[in-house]
Design a protein around this motif. Structure first.
Motif, PDB file in Angstrom:
ATOM      1  N   ARG A 162       0.688  -1.183  -0.155  1.00 47.48           N
ATOM      2  CA  ARG A 162       0.076   0.011  -0.137  1.00 47.48           C
ATOM      3  C   ARG A 162       0.725   1.253   0.076  1.00 47.48           C
ATOM      4  O   ARG A 162       2.067   1.117   0.446  1.00 47.48           O
ATOM      5  CB  ARG A 162      -0.784   0.163   1.321  1.00 47.48           C
ATOM      6  CG  ARG A 162      -0.165  -0.148   2.497  1.00 47.48           C
ATOM      7  CD  ARG A 162      -1.379  -0.243   3.642  1.00 47.48           C
ATOM      8  NE  ARG A 162      -2.018   1.090   3.739  1.00 47.48           N
ATOM      9  CZ  ARG A 162      -3.167   1.068   4.653  1.00 47.48           C
ATOM     10  NH1 ARG A 162      -3.561   0.400   5.405  1.00 47.48           N
ATOM     11  NH2 ARG A 162      -3.835   2.115   4.703  1.00 47.48           N
ATOM     12  N   PRO A 163       0.449   2.471  -0.567  1.00 46.80           N
ATOM     13  CA  PRO A 163       1.266   3.608  -0.887  1.00 46.80           C
ATOM     14  C   PRO A 163       1.348   4.454   0.666  1.00 46.80           C
ATOM     15  O   PRO A 163       0.524   4.095   1.621  1.00 46.80           O
ATOM     16  CB  PRO A 163       0.493   4.388  -1.997  1.00 46.80           C
ATOM     17  CG  PRO A 163      -0.774   3.976  -1.759  1.00 46.80           C
ATOM     18  CD  PRO A 163      -0.811   2.471  -1.251  1.00 46.80           C
ATOM     19  N   GLN A 164       2.511   5.193   0.599  1.00 43.96           N
ATOM     20  CA  GLN A 164       2.725   5.835   1.876  1.00 43.96           C
ATOM     21  C   GLN A 164       1.549   6.905   1.803  1.00 43.96           C
ATOM     22  O   GLN A 164       0.987   7.595   0.706  1.00 43.96           O
ATOM     23  CB  GLN A 164       3.998   6.749   1.652  1.00 43.96           C
ATOM     24  CG  GLN A 164       4.333   7.323   2.890  1.00 43.96           C
ATOM     25  CD  GLN A 164       5.770   7.920   2.814  1.00 43.96           C
ATOM     26  OE1 GLN A 164       6.154   8.330   1.613  1.00 43.96           O
ATOM     27  NE2 GLN A 164       6.505   8.163   3.963  1.00 43.96           N
ATOM     28  N   THR A 165       0.986   7.340   2.953  1.00 41.52           N
ATOM     29  CA  THR A 165       0.041   8.326   3.063  1.00 41.52           C
ATOM     30  C   THR A 165       0.221   9.557   2.393  1.00 41.52           C
ATOM     31  O   THR A 165       1.221  10.178   2.691  1.00 41.52           O
ATOM     32  CB  THR A 165      -0.541   8.800   4.523  1.00 41.52           C
ATOM     33  OG1 THR A 165      -0.702   7.398   5.291  1.00 41.52           O
ATOM     34  CG2 THR A 165      -1.552   9.706   4.851  1.00 41.52           C
ATOM     35  N   GLY A 166      -0.632  10.212   1.430  1.00 45.96           N
ATOM     36  CA  GLY A 166      -0.300  11.314   0.727  1.00 45.96           C
ATOM     37  C   GLY A 166       0.393  11.004  -0.512  1.00 45.96           C
ATOM     38  O   GLY A 166       0.638  12.189  -1.412  1.00 45.96           O
TER      39      GLY A 166
END
Length: 327
Positions: A204-208
């Protein structure tokens, strides 16, 4: 040929005592069989992949004998200690120029600990003590190669390796034969850190952000009632979910892992049970191919989740199928 494997020792009792046992340092390197034959050297990972081109500094092993099979580890030292992260980078080195550069700037040493074949004669049925004596006579003054030292007092060695920040100790029964591909109680391992290998099933991607790696979803290959690996209709492994790993992915470590995962095909959800929707949100699911090491405080009872896991590095020498043998 598949290497012999060690059984986890009982940490409450520590290494066995007495003259029937010998004790070696557990090096934080990549397990490799060094196979010399037909005029060439092959360095074989546990999965059977030849990565000799990635380690040109170990070419001297090819001149030891016309026919030879050694068991050992490729180890890279950083600040006087073995660095698994540094040596595992070499597994993915495909360019001869890049391999030559790393051989000069971050050379590996082959630490040999067993002799399995010499001049066409299999030695695996001999006791460890006889194989060890022959190994010490054979490997003298070979560039970038050394024989793993042996100690009589396992408890003292375990304490010393803990003090020096080394991985741990392997205790070996002096009378034992070499059991190919078997996890044997004749070899006992006593690691200092609780590190385990797991399979990446998604990220999952880093927040933002949309693409920067924030965490990976990991699991272990599931098995059926007969102990056979669970697979989906496409033959892909089905994984038992053990958690999400985000710690340790900052900076270059995360960028390097993201580059590895970018080469893995996307796939259907690979885990055997659903995970909470907030954890799955925004995730990309992958074919279960990439094995990584994580350090943790163990697995929570009931939930079966890793406690405070931290990413340690890619295990290019392992496949998901290997993890069934490690369990």
């Amino acid at each position: 040929m598949r290497p012999m494997l060690a059984t986890p020792g009982d940490p409450r009792t520590g290494p066995p005592r007495g003259p029937a046992w010998a004790h070696e340092i557990k090096w934080d390197g990549i397990r490799l069989l060094a196979d010399v034959g037909d005029g060439r050297l092959r360095l074989l990972t546990r999965g059977g992949r030849d990565i000799a081109p990635a380690f040109p500094e170990l070419a001297g092993l090819g001149a030891v004998a016309d026919d030879l099979l050694l068991d050992g580890e490729a180890v890279t030292m950083v600040g006087g200690r073995p660095s698994f992260g540094r040596v595992v980078e070499r597994v993915h080195t495909a360019s001869a120029a890049a391999a030559a550069h790393l051989a000069r700037t971050a050379p590996a040493t082959y630490v040999a600990f067993d002799l399995l074949r010499l001049d066409g004669m299999p030695l695996t049925s001999l006791p460890w003590s006889a194989r060890r004596a022959a190994l010490e006579d054979l490997l003298r003054e070979v560039p970038r190669t050394q024989v793993s030292p042996v100690f009589d007092d396992g408890a003292q060695l375990l304490a010393a390796t803990a003090e020096q920040g080394l991985e741990g100790v392997v205790s070996k029964r002096r009378s034992s034969a070499y059991a190919e591909g078997v996890r044997s109680s004749d070899w006992l391992k006593f690691p200092h850190r609780d590190t385990m290998s797991v399979v990446v099933g998604g990220w999952r991607p880093q927040t933002g952000t949309a693409s920067r790696l924030g965490a990976v979803h990991v699991g272990l290959p599931g098995t059926d009632e007969e102990g056979m690996p669970l697979r989906d209709d496409a033959g892909r492994f089905r994984l038992t979910y053990v958690g999400r790993v985000g710690s340790g992915l900052a900076g270059r470590a995360g960028e390097a892992l993201a580059a590895v995962l970018a080469e893995v095909p996307r796939a259907a959800y690979p885990f055997t049970a659903d995970i909470p929707r907030p954890e799955a949100a925004g995730s990309t699911w992958l074919e279960p191919r990439v094995v990584i090491d994580v350090a943790s405080l163990g697995i929570t009872p009931g939930e079966g989740r890793l406690r405070q896991p931290s990413y340690q590095g890619v295990r290019g020498d392992l496949t998901p199928l290997d993890l069934l043998e490690l369990s």
